[in-house]
Design a protein around this motif. Structure first.
Motif, PDB file in Angstrom:
ATOM      1  N   TYR A  19       0.767  -1.580  -0.014  1.00 57.57           N
ATOM      2  CA  TYR A  19      -0.093   0.032  -0.039  1.00 57.57           C
ATOM      3  C   TYR A  19       1.133   1.154   0.043  1.00 57.57           C
ATOM      4  O   TYR A  19       1.836   1.345   0.488  1.00 57.57           O
ATOM      5  CB  TYR A  19      -0.765   0.042   1.385  1.00 57.57           C
ATOM      6  CG  TYR A  19      -2.059  -1.267   1.207  1.00 57.57           C
ATOM      7  CD1 TYR A  19      -3.296  -1.029   0.611  1.00 57.57           C
ATOM      8  CD2 TYR A  19      -1.394  -2.515   1.584  1.00 57.57           C
ATOM      9  CE1 TYR A  19      -4.079  -2.106   0.793  1.00 57.57           C
ATOM     10  CE2 TYR A  19      -2.386  -3.522   1.575  1.00 57.57           C
ATOM     11  CZ  TYR A  19      -3.787  -3.088   0.943  1.00 57.57           C
ATOM     12  OH  TYR A  19      -4.617  -4.151   0.869  1.00 57.57           O
ATOM     13  N   LYS A  48      -6.048   4.055  14.429  1.00 62.37           N
ATOM     14  CA  LYS A  48      -6.747   3.276  13.331  1.00 62.37           C
ATOM     15  C   LYS A  48      -6.759   3.884  12.036  1.00 62.37           C
ATOM     16  O   LYS A  48      -6.585   3.091  11.287  1.00 62.37           O
ATOM     17  CB  LYS A  48      -8.128   3.514  13.958  1.00 62.37           C
ATOM     18  CG  LYS A  48      -9.307   2.591  13.037  1.00 62.37           C
ATOM     19  CD  LYS A  48     -10.813   2.793  13.323  1.00 62.37           C
ATOM     20  CE  LYS A  48     -11.020   2.060  14.771  1.00 62.37           C
ATOM     21  NZ  LYS A  48     -12.530   2.072  14.860  1.00 62.37           N
ATOM     22  N   LEU A  51      -3.353   2.466  10.739  1.00 64.84           N
ATOM     23  CA  LEU A  51      -3.618   1.141  10.419  1.00 64.84           C
ATOM     24  C   LEU A  51      -4.196   0.921   9.054  1.00 64.84           C
ATOM     25  O   LEU A  51      -4.130   0.214   7.997  1.00 64.84           O
ATOM     26  CB  LEU A  51      -4.600   0.356  11.337  1.00 64.84           C
ATOM     27  CG  LEU A  51      -4.061  -0.163  12.750  1.00 64.84           C
ATOM     28  CD1 LEU A  51      -5.058  -0.730  13.453  1.00 64.84           C
ATOM     29  CD2 LEU A  51      -2.625  -0.911  12.501  1.00 64.84           C
ATOM     30  N   SER A  52      -5.396   1.878   8.777  1.00 67.25           N
ATOM     31  CA  SER A  52      -6.036   1.959   7.491  1.00 67.25           C
ATOM     32  C   SER A  52      -5.003   2.430   6.363  1.00 67.25           C
ATOM     33  O   SER A  52      -4.970   1.962   5.177  1.00 67.25           O
ATOM     34  CB  SER A  52      -7.118   3.012   7.421  1.00 67.25           C
ATOM     35  OG  SER A  52      -7.728   3.267   6.410  1.00 67.25           O
ATOM     36  N   LYS A  54      -2.149   1.580   6.392  1.00 67.97           N
ATOM     37  CA  LYS A  54      -0.955   0.762   5.772  1.00 67.97           C
ATOM     38  C   LYS A  54      -1.954  -0.673   5.330  1.00 67.97           C
ATOM     39  O   LYS A  54      -1.286  -1.721   5.221  1.00 67.97           O
ATOM     40  CB  LYS A  54      -0.428   0.067   7.159  1.00 67.97           C
ATOM     41  CG  LYS A  54       0.529   1.094   7.720  1.00 67.97           C
ATOM     42  CD  LYS A  54       1.655   1.675   6.770  1.00 67.97           C
ATOM     43  CE  LYS A  54       2.504   2.652   7.013  1.00 67.97           C
ATOM     44  NZ  LYS A  54       3.657   2.978   6.310  1.00 67.97           N
ATOM     45  N   ASN A  56      -4.553  -2.349   6.714  1.00 67.47           N
ATOM     46  CA  ASN A  56      -5.173  -3.338   7.581  1.00 67.47           C
ATOM     47  C   ASN A  56      -6.635  -3.713   7.068  1.00 67.47           C
ATOM     48  O   ASN A  56      -7.273  -2.727   7.257  1.00 67.47           O
ATOM     49  CB  ASN A  56      -4.929  -2.798   9.094  1.00 67.47           C
ATOM     50  CG  ASN A  56      -5.255  -3.952   9.886  1.00 67.47           C
ATOM     51  OD1 ASN A  56      -6.536  -4.322   9.893  1.00 67.47           O
ATOM     52  ND2 ASN A  56      -4.308  -4.171  10.884  1.00 67.47           N
ATOM     53  N   GLY A  58      -8.616  -5.155   8.805  1.00 68.29           N
ATOM     54  CA  GLY A  58      -9.495  -5.292   9.799  1.00 68.29           C
ATOM     55  C   GLY A  58     -10.163  -3.788  10.185  1.00 68.29           C
ATOM     56  O   GLY A  58     -11.082  -3.712  10.677  1.00 68.29           O
ATOM     57  N   LYS A  61     -11.435  -2.258   4.249  1.00 70.36           N
ATOM     58  CA  LYS A  61     -11.395  -3.364   3.052  1.00 70.36           C
ATOM     59  C   LYS A  61     -11.401  -2.977   1.547  1.00 70.36           C
ATOM     60  O   LYS A  61     -11.224  -3.705   0.903  1.00 70.36           O
ATOM     61  CB  LYS A  61     -12.361  -4.363   3.478  1.00 70.36           C
ATOM     62  CG  LYS A  61     -12.644  -4.920   4.894  1.00 70.36           C
ATOM     63  CD  LYS A  61     -13.725  -5.889   4.757  1.00 70.36           C
ATOM     64  CE  LYS A  61     -13.593  -6.806   6.047  1.00 70.36           C
ATOM     65  NZ  LYS A  61     -13.580  -5.984   7.443  1.00 70.36           N
ATOM     66  N   LEU A 319       2.610   4.308  14.538  1.00 66.17           N
ATOM     67  CA  LEU A 319       2.502   2.859  14.486  1.00 66.17           C
ATOM     68  C   LEU A 319       3.811   2.347  15.381  1.00 66.17           C
ATOM     69  O   LEU A 319       3.862   1.227  16.067  1.00 66.17           O
ATOM     70  CB  LEU A 319       2.495   2.531  13.356  1.00 66.17           C
ATOM     71  CG  LEU A 319       1.273   2.535  12.322  1.00 66.17           C
ATOM     72  CD1 LEU A 319       1.574   1.979  10.820  1.00 66.17           C
ATOM     73  CD2 LEU A 319       0.255   1.716  13.101  1.00 66.17           C
TER      74      LEU A 319
END
Length: 340
Positions: A19, A48, A51-52, A54, A56, A58, A61, A319
């Motif tokens: 990504y 969060k 994470l998005s 990168k 992630n 979870g 999507k 992170l």
């Protein structure tokens, strides 16, 4: 329909399933359908969001994607009678920045049910210094108060003390007269935590018991825990009779291994805190508290301000656990203000 463009922090998936992030120009027409189009002035960086960014699964999507679970700005167009053009508003949680394009852009378009009017006594900038982290801290403190954890009951412990939730929780609790014990692994930040209002500071090791004892010495009247895992188990086992533990994070692990003894012998209450699906009525009430009696006088002390171009570095830093306090994303002074 309009062909107006805006800047956005876009995450895309590459051919090798990695990504990458870039600042791009997108059309307002590219935004998802929704009732309220908002010109974003400020957002904030949360774990969060990183994470998005990168990829992630979870969290997010669907790619390409714009992260940013927080946004504050002014209404441009509204299909809802509840909001008018130029109203100052806040959007946090729900699906914003997860699979709906989020606040790391000059515009968002969202359902009216996600939008809260900016309360009196709070600026758009201040609302995003709080952001989801501050709102979550507020929900934790509100839960403590609803469970009769008053300042005279004893110390309230806050884990992850230098993070966004922890920093603001300490600040609010201290303003409300609580004796706050801050937990941190960052010895270099003791002065910062004292400035926020911590009455004492302890290390992570002191709240990470591995003895397998079902009950430990009673210490805390209340807890704001951002860590989870064995730390949360230890805190449950060390909370005083009729005390309350609020849990809002899992950076230390998602598993919780404990016994029923703290609950049936000491009457300890464990309250889960979810800021994502929190009802609008509760949101409005809490934002009003954050704008008035609960607002710390030193909000600017907990924040680092960046623009979209500087955001990638902070995504990596959060992170790696290198962020202290909050990261504010300032979109109010971009080179060009979009015009509709």
């Amino acid at each position: 329909m309009t062909k107006e463009t805006f800047k956005a922090f876009l995450v895309t998936q590459t051919d090798n399933k990695n990504y990458q992030t870039n600042i791009v120009e997108k059309l307002v027409d590219d935004l998802p359908q929704g009732d309220v189009l908002i010109r974003v002035e400020y957002s904030s960086l949360n774990y969060k969001d990183a994470l998005s960014a990168k990829g992630n699964p979870g969290v997010t999507k669907k790619f390409p994607h714009v992260p940013g679970i927080d946004a504050a700005g002014r209404v441009v167009i509204s299909k809802s009678a509840q909001f008018q053009a130029n109203d100052s508003v806040i959007v946090t949680g729900f699906d914003l920045g997860m699979n709906t394009w989020g606040g790391f852009a000059e515009y968002i378009r969202v359902p009216a049910e996600w939008v809260v009017s900016l309360p009196d006594g709070m600026s758009l900038r201040e609302s995003m210094i709080f952001g989801t982290a501050g709102f979550t801290a507020g929900l934790c403190i509100d839960a403590l108060q609803q469970n009769n954890i008053t300042p005279d009951r004893g110390e309230v412990l806050v884990t992850g003390a230098t993070g966004g939730v922890g920093s603001i929780a300490i600040s609010i609790l201290a303003k409300l007269g609580y004796a706050v014990v801050a937990v941190t692994g960052k010895a270099s930040q003791y002065d910062y935590l004292k400035f926020l209002g911590a009455s004492s500071i302890i290390s992570r090791e002191e709240v990470n018991d591995n003895s397998d004892k079902p009950l430990l010495k009673e210490r805390w009247a209340g807890v704001v825990d951002t860590v989870g895992g064995n730390t949360l188990a230890t805190l449950i086992e060390t909370t005083k009779h009729s005390g309350c533990v609020t849990a809002c994070g899992l950076v230390g692990g998602a598993e919780l291994i404990t016994t029923v003894y703290p609950f049936i012998l000491r009457g300890v209450r464990l309250i889960g805190i979810d800021s994502v699906q929190c009802p609008i009525a509760t949101r409005s009430t809490l934002w009003k508290k954050l704008a008035s009696d609960w607002k710390p006088s030193h909000l600017e002390r907990v924040v680092t301000t960046v623009n979209l171009e500087e955001l990638r570095e902070k995504v990596n830093a959060i992170l790696q656990g290198k962020i202290v306090g909050r990261v504010l994303v300032d979109l109010s002074r971009q080179d060009r203000l979009a015009k509709l």
